[in-house]
Design a protein around this motif. Sequence first.
Motif, short mmCIF file in Angstrom:
data_model
loop_
_atom_site.label_atom_id
_atom_site.label_comp_id
_atom_site.label_asym_id
_atom_site.label_seq_id
_atom_site.Cartn_x
_atom_site.Cartn_y
_atom_site.Cartn_z
N ASN A 214 32.76 21.86 -64.00
CA ASN A 214 33.44 22.47 -65.14
C ASN A 214 33.05 21.81 -66.45
OD1 ASN A 214 34.91 24.41 -63.68
ND2 ASN A 214 36.46 22.92 -63.12
N TYR A 215 32.86 20.48 -66.42
CA TYR A 215 32.46 19.78 -67.64
C TYR A 215 31.06 20.19 -68.07
CZ TYR A 215 31.85 16.03 -71.04
OH TYR A 215 31.64 15.34 -72.20
N GLU A 216 30.13 20.22 -67.11
CA GLU A 216 28.75 20.58 -67.45
C GLU A 216 28.64 22.03 -67.90
OE1 GLU A 216 26.18 18.74 -67.84
OE2 GLU A 216 27.16 16.90 -67.19
N ARG A 217 29.43 22.90 -67.33
CA ARG A 217 29.43 24.29 -67.78
C ARG A 217 29.96 24.40 -69.21
NH1 ARG A 217 31.53 27.86 -62.54
NH2 ARG A 217 29.47 28.06 -61.55
N ASP A 218 31.02 23.65 -69.50
CA ASP A 218 31.54 23.63 -70.87
C ASP A 218 30.49 23.11 -71.84
OD1 ASP A 218 33.96 24.62 -70.08
OD2 ASP A 218 35.02 22.70 -70.11
N MET A 219 29.81 22.04 -71.43
CA MET A 219 28.76 21.45 -72.28
C MET A 219 27.63 22.46 -72.53
SD MET A 219 28.90 18.17 -73.36
CE MET A 219 27.22 17.56 -73.27
#
Length: 848
Positions: free
Chosen positions: A82-87
């Motif tokens: 989820n963090y990498e997708r947000d980034m």
Amino acid sequence: MSSTDTLTPSQTSTNAQVLDATTHANIHDKLARALGIKTAQVNAFVKLYDEGATVPFIARYRKEKTQNLDDAQLRALEKSLNYERDMATRRLKITELLSTQGNLTDELQTRIDNATSKLELEDIYLPYRPRRRSPAAKARAAGLDVAAQAVLTQEITPTDALADYQVQSSITDDSGNEIEVDFSDITKQLAGVQAIIVDEWTQALALLDNLRSGFAKTASIVSAVASEEKREVGEKFKDYFEHSESLARLPNHRLLAMLRGRQENVLGLKIEGEDAPFIEKIIKHFEIDSKAPDARQEFLTEAATSLWKDKWRPHIEHRLLTAKRLTAEADAIVFANNLQHLLMSAPAGRKVILGVDPGIRHGVKMAIVDAQGHVMLDSEDKPVVATVYPFAPDNKMDEAKKVIDELLSTYNVDLVAIGNGTASRETDAMIKEILAANSELQAKSVIVNESGASVYSASELATDELGNLDVSVRGAVSIARRLQDPLSELVKVDPKAIGVGQYQHDVNQTQLADSLDKVTQDSVNAVGVDVNTASPAILAHIAGLNKNVAQQIVTYRKEHGAFDSRESLKNVPRLGAKTFEQAAGFLRIHGGSNPLDATGVHPESYALVDSLLAQTGKALPEVIGNDGVLNTIDSTALAANDDNISVTAIIEELVKPARDPRPEFKTANFREDVNSIKDLSEGMQLEGVVTNVTAFGCFVDVGVHQDGLVHISQMANDFVADPMNRVKPGDIVSVRVISIDEKRGRIGFSMKPESEKPARPAAKSAESTGNDEKVSRPRSDHTNSKRPNSSRPATDKRPSKSRGNRQDKDNANNDRSKAPRADKAEAPSKMGTFGALLQEAGVTKTKK
């Protein structure tokens, strides 16, 4: 968001939908490398996750697809995904914005691609963020950009650069809206030119990186009392009234304490650091010293000073403090680990339990619950509850003993659960006297952590469950149920009210709630739930369910009676096929039409179980729990039937159906002669229960109404990198008292073996070095000696233990963040005393 209202398929795929296949592949490869797993495992998880599968379901029933990733690995994968997708989504947006503005360069694109955090991404975009009302934007709108470029590129004085400037009668921004600005005189025009130059220089991101790095190494954080009237009300923050230390070396727990002090308007915080060296670097970078004439050089030097003091230094200070805060919050959310161990603590099981909520003035409240956790009814169908007043001012001890003895005898009570609040040890002593006086009573008394019980008592859920009981008695019911089944009862309380965390009110509440929800969900699904007895509170944590569906299940159960099979769950409104798939394996039905419904075997595998039974030639009741028969099954012959299902896992479940992963129930034995901090003496050996684990040690309850600290340096003779690797909440440990500060309610414990202590020195130095420190007095020959009674105050004012979040209520009781002592360099011999332990933890009081 509730525990099971985690990310739905539409929510989890929102960012994923805007990313191309190459970006997805890069993210998956990056996650695989970071977590030390295969890309194929990441791909399998992502596919299931985006389809709406929950982590508990994937961990239990899709092991074959993820190649046996466990729930901890899956949770880490979920968070990172989820963090990498947000980034990636933010990268895409920033790239698009810069491109539209005409500001995107190869250098900027490289920076965007290499950014490792959201903070870094926002820093890159900050100089290009539209600010229509900024001084530079207004100056550009007024036509001062020509003069600014002349000053930057030509050997001309700023005044001469403005010689041809004409003041405009009306000025509009880039959207055509008229703005009110005044550049009528030369002073204001020069200020506008300087604002444009400073704004242009802010785009020198490589220089900004260099200055940030240098400032971070030398900056200090300074805290001071906000005002004199705050000294008394902010007593718990007194260690920060005059405090300064290196920002780079500031421990996480001290930063959180300072931030809380600022939040409560008790402390003022500021970052101190040099200016001159960094202004010189800006001057050197833009080659200002070589500019001519002198008036131009002086003007640009002023711009460099403004760039540093007005733009970059405030931004750098905020960025450094934010980064430190985020790191400290992530570290403080170790609370989630403490919560997991507490939820997974050993249940006493199906016992008849007398719950006791101790008290003095308001009496000792009591209630009896049966083996199923229901409040027992007497012959007149009234709840079996009582209140007695054995202590001052009523002192009705004999009457209280008679009532309790009758309750224990009449209802065949197995265990007495006593809350660990005010008067708990006195109540425990009274119960033990009753049990000792009546040999026919078989009950045993147990001290139970009651933190949060009062929160539950006044909650809407308690009103629904125990509406016929007074609020004051509900706590006793909750205490009894906590002993019977900690997991089922604790899920009814906000995790932050349970009291096993460090600074839980100071961290990002959304992230904390999400972390705690996931821990609770994993714990509930690891144990499983009896769908015919479960409350809506615990059902809501089952994979695939939420609060609404959980309530629908309970409502349907009340209207139609107990569920006979998992299949009948499909009749519950709002419980659709996908929800059933996710939840069914974790819902148990005991005594139903299908024995498999009481196991962890998923309904999708029932046909496969029939195939396994065909190999044995036996009926299901003969096979369940019979490892001799089950071990003869050839699992390889059926393993290829469906790659969703682990045949080995099914056989393991049939061998030990619905095995409870929680440990065996056992209790600590508190010393009967130790009831308050006054009864402690250095060298005393005690048994206690770990209540909280922090980064600098653990806290242990030995039954004196105040948990004591085992500093990390006192946990073992060898090096302890992480206290959580040695102990967890609920563990029963043996500790030795090494320091007592009765005035401040502080106790220091050691878990090191007594035999390992150094020999007692031949002569003692000064008896005391201050209010909170004593010279270390190692004891190899009096391990249990007591302090003379004459040294104790005549009155025994026993501090009461809060039912709420005792770790969090004053920041001084547990973490006690302090500034380093200025005069401690000469006193290494004091290590081992409580003051020295706190110094090692970085929390020693500063002497003024």
